[in-house]
Write an enzyme that holds these catalytic residues in place. Structure first.
Site, short mmCIF file in Angstrom:
data_model
loop_
_atom_site.label_atom_id
_atom_site.label_comp_id
_atom_site.label_asym_id
_atom_site.label_seq_id
_atom_site.Cartn_x
_atom_site.Cartn_y
_atom_site.Cartn_z
N THR A 268 0.84 -1.20 0.00
CA THR A 268 0.00 0.00 0.00
C THR A 268 0.87 1.25 0.00
O THR A 268 0.60 2.21 -0.73
CB THR A 268 -0.91 0.00 1.24
OG1 THR A 268 -1.80 -1.13 1.17
CG2 THR A 268 -1.74 1.28 1.32
N GLN B 122 0.22 -13.15 -0.06
CA GLN B 122 1.03 -12.12 0.58
C GLN B 122 0.47 -10.74 0.26
O GLN B 122 0.21 -10.43 -0.90
CB GLN B 122 2.49 -12.21 0.12
CG GLN B 122 3.19 -13.50 0.54
CD GLN B 122 3.13 -14.57 -0.52
OE1 GLN B 122 2.18 -14.61 -1.33
NE2 GLN B 122 4.11 -15.46 -0.55
N ASP C 252 4.78 -14.54 8.78
CA ASP C 252 5.96 -13.75 8.38
C ASP C 252 5.64 -12.25 8.30
O ASP C 252 6.08 -11.57 7.38
CB ASP C 252 6.50 -14.23 7.03
CG ASP C 252 6.77 -15.73 7.01
OD1 ASP C 252 7.05 -16.30 8.08
OD2 ASP C 252 6.69 -16.33 5.92
N ARG D 133 11.22 -17.45 11.65
CA ARG D 133 11.92 -18.47 10.86
C ARG D 133 12.81 -17.74 9.86
O ARG D 133 12.55 -16.58 9.51
CB ARG D 133 10.91 -19.38 10.16
CG ARG D 133 9.87 -18.68 9.30
CD ARG D 133 8.89 -19.68 8.73
NE ARG D 133 7.94 -19.04 7.80
CZ ARG D 133 7.12 -19.73 7.01
NH1 ARG D 133 7.11 -21.06 7.02
NH2 ARG D 133 6.28 -19.11 6.20
N TRP E 222 14.31 -16.51 6.49
CA TRP E 222 13.94 -16.40 5.07
C TRP E 222 15.20 -16.22 4.24
O TRP E 222 15.94 -15.25 4.41
CB TRP E 222 13.00 -15.20 4.87
CG TRP E 222 12.60 -14.98 3.45
CD1 TRP E 222 12.32 -15.93 2.51
CD2 TRP E 222 12.43 -13.71 2.79
NE1 TRP E 222 11.99 -15.34 1.32
CE2 TRP E 222 12.05 -13.98 1.45
CE3 TRP E 222 12.57 -12.38 3.19
CZ2 TRP E 222 11.80 -12.97 0.53
CZ3 TRP E 222 12.32 -11.38 2.28
CH2 TRP E 222 11.95 -11.67 0.96
#
Length: 401
Positions: free
Chosen positions: A181, A210, A254, A317, A319
């Site tokens: 956005t 996503q 995430d 985690r 990435w």
């Protein structure tokens, strides 16, 4: 004990602000502005006290203290920024013409109009006041040295709806990085009192979901008293040094991710439920590069959720974009409250990259989601924790609240 009867904005163009307080019981009231005592009164139950305060240019702190006969005290603090003469005002309800100039101030009806104006004025620091409203726009802002000041965090809203997997205007489908956005790629940027939202409905049947609310691709970016709302991949912090203070960030998978060096201080981090999933989500997915000493540092944050189940959200985690082995994720939670939704193991693998090979640490966290005895959750000692301070992480950049 007492109730503030009138609306108090987070920022204003008026030098004077009225405060109206009603006593809910018999109390002694003190009012301070910037730590200076302005008045002190005894109020009977239901009595109303009106006061006018003269604000200083910049940030002001209004403090109201109430104390009853039993000695119980209640304190209300309110931060109000006074903008004496901003470079521009964004107001979707402005009655004049878009990009009018009056009294040396540019009036814009949309954020996209503001972007056009800022491209022509990129030399000195510029303060922009954004009036309350829902601005349904996708905005890419690459100007530097800008302060975006919303009138009220809960009423100044930038929103759009896009997700990875939807058709792109140029053909093909959108990727995660195209869905934001609001994108910032100009350095030395300050944002206050704004809610950023990607309102995509994740129930739409597409392969990827996503939906980025904000993407930050520049150095020395500060957010104060802002909110970031989406589900998966809410905040894409991918470059430079960034600082988030007293912000609210929500999502599920995430939802704080990227390669930036970023500090989150006294923020509320809210994990959202994913129905019919045993594992509800992951707070972070850092992709820190090996030559970066620091990734994401959370200081005195509160990790909460709207999830009924316990032990179902991981702290993060690693990435590794496109399975890039040249990443060494760094995330530290320091003196944070962890609610019961946090998984006992803390961290988990992502696409074959294991948390024990990354730089994931905790220090003096507390709450039902903290688990200092689990060997899968490395704890910093006192000496190691001294490295993870605001001063060390941000280096010569001195942030001012």
């Amino acid at each position: 004990m007492f109730t503030v009867k009138n609306y108090l904005p987070d920022a204003t163009l008026s030098k004077y602000v009225k405060v109206s307080v009603r006593a809910d019981e018999n109390i002694f009231v003190k009012m301070f502005l910037n730590q200076e005592l302005w008045l002190e009164r005894f109020l009977r139950e239901d009595e109303i006290l009106d006061a006018i305060f003269e604000l200083n240019s910049g940030k002001n702190v209004l403090q109201i203290e109430g104390e009853n006969f039993e000695g119980n005290r209640y304190v209300l603090n309110k931060s109000i920024r006074y903008l004496e003469k901003p470079f521009a005002i964004v107001d979707q309800n402005y009655a004049g013409c878009d990009k009018d100039v009056a009294g040396g101030i540019v009036f814009c009806k949309s954020l996209k109009s503001l972007v056009e104006i800022l491209k022509k004025e990129n030399s000195s620091y510029k303060a922009v006041f954004i009036r309350n409203g829902i601005y349904r726009e996708k905005v890419d802002l690459d100007s530097s040295k800008v302060m975006l000041i919303g009138e009220d965090k809960n009423k100044t809203i930038m929103t759009y709806s896009l997700a990875a997997g939807l058709p792109a205007e140029s053909g093909g489908i959108l990727y995660t990085s195209n869905t934001a956005t609001f994108t910032i790629s100009g350095e030395d940027f300050v944002v206050e009192n704004i809610t950023f939202e990607n309102s995509f409905d994740r129930n739409i049947p597409i392969e990827h979901r996503q939906a980025v609310a904000v993407k930050v691709l520049a150095d020395r970016i500060m957010f104060f008293n802002c909110a970031f709302k989406s589900t998966q991949d809410t905040l894409y912090a991918d470059f430079g040094r960034q600082y988030y203070y007293k912000c609210y960030i929500e999502g599920d998978v995430d939802f704080i991710f990227g390669a930036a060096t970023a500090i989150f201080e006294e923020c509320v981090i809210c994990s959202l439920d994913r129905e019919d999933r045993k594992i509800k989500g992951y707070v972070t997915a850092a992709s820190t590069k090996p030559d970066s000493n620091f990734g994401f540092l959370f200081i005195r944050c509160k990790l909460i959720s709207n999830i009924r189940e316990k032990e179902c959200v991981y702290l993060g985690r690693p990435w590794h974009p496109s399975s890039d082995p040249q990443r060494w994720a760094n995330v530290v939670f320091k003196e944070c409250y962890l609610d019961e939704h946090i998984h006992p193991d803390g961290w988990c693998e992502m696409h074959g990259f294991c948390p024990e090979n990354e730089r994931f640490f905790e220090y003096r966290n507390f709450g039902p989601g903290s688990s200092k005895q689990n060997p899968k959750r490395p704890q910093l000692d006192e000496t190691e924790a001294e490295r993870y301070t605001k001063e060390n992480v941000l280096k010569e950049w001195k942030v001012e609240i």
